[in-house]
Design a protein around this motif. Structure first.
Motif, mmCIF file in Angstrom:
data_model
loop_
_atom_site.group_PDB
_atom_site.id
_atom_site.type_symbol
_atom_site.label_atom_id
_atom_site.label_comp_id
_atom_site.label_asym_id
_atom_site.label_seq_id
_atom_site.Cartn_x
_atom_site.Cartn_y
_atom_site.Cartn_z
ATOM 1 N N HIS A 11 -16.116 7.377 14.672
ATOM 2 C CA HIS A 11 -16.552 8.689 15.154
ATOM 3 C C HIS A 11 -15.325 9.336 15.788
ATOM 4 O O HIS A 11 -14.233 8.757 15.750
ATOM 5 C CB HIS A 11 -17.715 8.484 16.146
ATOM 6 N N HIS A 58 -20.024 10.803 24.270
ATOM 7 C CA HIS A 58 -20.063 12.264 24.217
ATOM 8 C C HIS A 58 -21.145 12.817 25.146
ATOM 9 O O HIS A 58 -22.184 12.194 25.338
ATOM 10 C CB HIS A 58 -20.320 12.733 22.777
ATOM 11 N N ASP A 81 -23.854 8.869 16.535
ATOM 12 C CA ASP A 81 -23.008 9.725 15.705
ATOM 13 C C ASP A 81 -22.015 8.848 14.959
ATOM 14 O O ASP A 81 -21.436 7.942 15.534
ATOM 15 C CB ASP A 81 -22.220 10.714 16.574
ATOM 16 N N ASP A 117 -23.337 15.053 24.765
ATOM 17 C CA ASP A 117 -24.691 15.213 24.230
ATOM 18 C C ASP A 117 -25.399 13.863 24.067
ATOM 19 O O ASP A 117 -26.521 13.801 23.569
ATOM 20 C CB ASP A 117 -24.690 16.021 22.915
ATOM 21 N N HIS A 118 -24.728 12.790 24.531
ATOM 22 C CA HIS A 118 -25.355 11.458 24.518
ATOM 23 C C HIS A 118 -25.413 10.797 25.899
ATOM 24 O O HIS A 118 -26.202 9.889 26.104
ATOM 25 C CB HIS A 118 -24.633 10.546 23.520
ATOM 26 N N HIS A 121 -18.748 13.681 12.098
ATOM 27 C CA HIS A 121 -20.093 13.368 11.595
ATOM 28 C C HIS A 121 -20.087 13.256 10.073
ATOM 29 O O HIS A 121 -19.543 14.125 9.382
ATOM 30 C CB HIS A 121 -21.081 14.458 12.009
ATOM 31 N N HIS A 174 -22.376 6.221 22.408
ATOM 32 C CA HIS A 174 -20.988 6.616 22.660
ATOM 33 C C HIS A 174 -20.949 7.613 23.806
ATOM 34 O O HIS A 174 -21.985 8.024 24.318
ATOM 35 C CB HIS A 174 -20.331 7.170 21.397
#
Ligand SMILES: [Zn+2]
Length: 577
Positions: free
Chosen positions: A163, A96, A185, A98-99, A390, A94
């Motif tokens: 999510h 985000h 996530d 942090d991804h 989450h 996805h």
């Protein structure tokens, strides 16, 4: 006891050689976390089979407030660069940060195709355009449930999960050694606003066929029960909208599309006009509305320049900066330093986001600034204004019980959360030996017969200075080598603790970035620049160390880049005397 059924034989290659004779032969698959374990952010997982690799996600991490001179932290991928030809693709769960946040920095040295859902790729594309990387990157859109062959040894499939952002997917990775489900996530939202449901069917079918390993999100493994939904948040926001007498501000993660929808709907229902502050927020609204994931009430939208033409009680302001990032719109609004948007007594702020570990201090400070101004604050700790994206414990159990993996790998979390995830599975009857608590760099080799850690590769953090949303210019990696090339600049300000005024001229110390001949003029110039900037800041900016440091860095960085095309590490030091 292992709950998982034995895998059917046809998911395994013939066992001709002994299992480890060829290292990464087709008989087994290797799982190597390159980031995201025992830390929050920077998710990146490498899968290796038959001499080929794919990587799932390529995330960044936001630096803690005390990591001066750094805008972003990304994983060290030198272990992939040793044999770059092995890497066949990067697959995204996805969009985000942090991804996907590290991709612009990693793609130039590892230019492989990127797989993801339509929404994820649209988001990534906008990001890559800022770095002039969009045209040269091969983006492969994945339809949910459809299989894609990658290299000779991987077949990947996106499975829809719910999510806080649209377009999220668990990735099923089929290899000759077995199938791995990498959740990314997820939460299990039975009443998603978009109507796109969690794909139980595909996950259960895969579970029935046999799953070698489940690599699963551990973020909320310490929270009992099940997550709340966006509809629940909306119910609890309703009274805030109807009872707020003046301007209503709201900050959230700028990618929280569903939350934005909730807010926009409420603003419309309560006859307020919507203002958006922050480029990241505007970008999300643009992409999500274009792809049909966000319904924007166009006749309600106004630009921040028009704010004075709307009376306070009819204003709704969406501002970026839920983690009180020092230069964000919300932080500036709270400090009275935003050019157009002023906040006053009687106004209210909804902080519709969780606090990322490491950001508690700046967030508390921002809230204190707001309270000092007589502003009402609805934060997610004390009010029901946020629902996590989450899974909580009950959802995690549901997932494990439908996928029924042979091995479980808790991922995405700090050590505490990984442990709690493990305990949860043991409580469900899982054999502790079939659960692996990996650290970044561990090489876990597995097949249907056994799994064990066989090696350790180099991992680490690379610090990035320079490119944040809304800025242009080159990017500087802050490792030792670059530090010696780019040099550094320290600006020391002695401030009177009582009056908040400068006690003397700022002191400028440089190492290795200016030419000796020009140095005196340049130092005088920088000293004036710092002094003038400091004196121009509102008193609240001066009193907030984090914000003051960030503002001074911004001023110096821009000036030096523009006039000298140099990229030194800049460290302001403010001493109260
Ligand atoms: Zn996420």
């Amino acid at each position: 006891m292992t709950l998982a059924p034995d895998l059917p034989e046809n998911t395994l290659a013939p066992q001709i050689h002994s299992i480890f004779a060829k290292g990464t032969g087709k008989e087994s698959v290797r799982i190597i976390p390159l980031g995201g374990l025992e830390e929050f952010g920077m998710n990146m997982m490498c899968y290796e089979c038959g001499g080929e690799r794919i990587v799932v996600d390529c995330g960044a991490m936001f630096p803690d407030a005390d990591m001066l001179g750094v805008d972003l932290v990304i994983p060290d991928v030198s272990s992939l660069l040793d044999e770059p030809e092995k890497l066949k693709a990067i697959v995204l769960t996805h969009a985000h940060e942090d991804h996907i946040g590290a991709l612009p920095y990693i793609l130039p040295s590892l230019p492989v195709p990127i797989y993801g859902s339509a929404f994820t790729l649209a988001f990534l594309k906008a990001k890559l355009e800022e770095y002039d990387l969009a045209d040269q990157t091969d983006l492969v859109e994945m339809e949910y449930r459809k299989s894609y062959s990658v290299g000779k040894n991987f077949e990947i499939r996106a499975i829809h999960v719910t999510h806080s952002i649209p377009g999220a997917a668990a990735i099923s990775i089929r290899t000759p050694a077995g199938v791995i489900i990498h959740t990314g996530d997820y939460k299990i939202d039975h009443a998603p606003l978009s109507g796109d449901h969690f794909d139980f069917t595909t996950l259960a079918q895969q579970g029935e066929e046999g799953v070698l390993a489940l690599v699963a999100d551990s973020t909320n493994s310490d929270v009992p029960g099940s997550t709340h939904t966006e509809r629940w948040v909306k119910r609890h926001l309703e009274p805030i909208f109807s009872e707020s007498p003046r301007a209503l501000f709201c900050t959230m993660f700028s990618t929280s599309v569903y939350r934005m929808q909730v807010m926009m709907d409420l603003a419309e229902q309560h006859d307020r006009y919507i203002f958006v502050a922050g480029r990241s927020m505007e970008r999300t609204i643009g992409i999500a509305s274009e792809l049909g994931y966000l319904r924007v009430p166009r006749d309600r939208m106004r630009t921040v320049r028009e704010v004075e033409s709307i009376p306070p009680h009819r204003r709704f302001i969406l501002a970026a900066g839920s983690q009180a990032e020092p230069l964000s719109s919300m932080s500036r609004i709270a400090l009275g330093a935003h050019k157009q948007l002023k906040i006053e007594a009687g106004d209210a702020v909804i902080m519709s986001a969780r606090i990322i570990p490491g950001h508690l201090r700046p967030i508390s400070r921002m809230m204190n600034h707001l309270f000092k101004r007589g502003v009402r604050v609805y934060d997610s700790t004390s009010y029901k204004v946020h629902a996590s994206g989450h899974a909580y414990r009950e959802e995690m159990k549901t997932l494990i019980s439908i996928v029924r993996p042979k091995y479980l790998l808790p991922a995405h979390g700090e050590l505490r959360q990984l442990h709690m995830h493990r305990e949860l599975a043991i409580g469900m009857g899982y054999d502790p030996d079939s659960i692996f608590m990996l650290q970044d760099g561990d090489v876990l080799e597995m097949n249907n017969k056994r799994a064990r850690i066989v090696d350790k590769v180099h991992t680490g953090h690379v610090l990035v200075d320079g490119k944040t949303v809304g800025e242009t210019g080159e990017v500087v990696l802050r490792d030792r080598q670059h530090l010696s090339e780019d040099g550094m600049l320290i600006a020391i300000l002695n401030v009177d603790a009582k009056t908040g005024e400068l006690l003397n001229d700022p002191e400028i110390v440089t190492r290795g970035f200016i030419y000796v001949d020009e140095s005196e003029d340049l130092i005088n110039e920088l000293r004036d620049l710092v002094r003038d900037a400091f004196e121009g800041f509102p008193s609240e900016t001066r009193e907030d160390q984090d914000v003051l440091n960030a503002e001074l860095r911004r001023v110096l960085k821009r000036h030096i880049r523009k006039n000298y095309e140099r990229f030194p590490l800049i460290l302001p030091v403010v001493q109260e005397l």
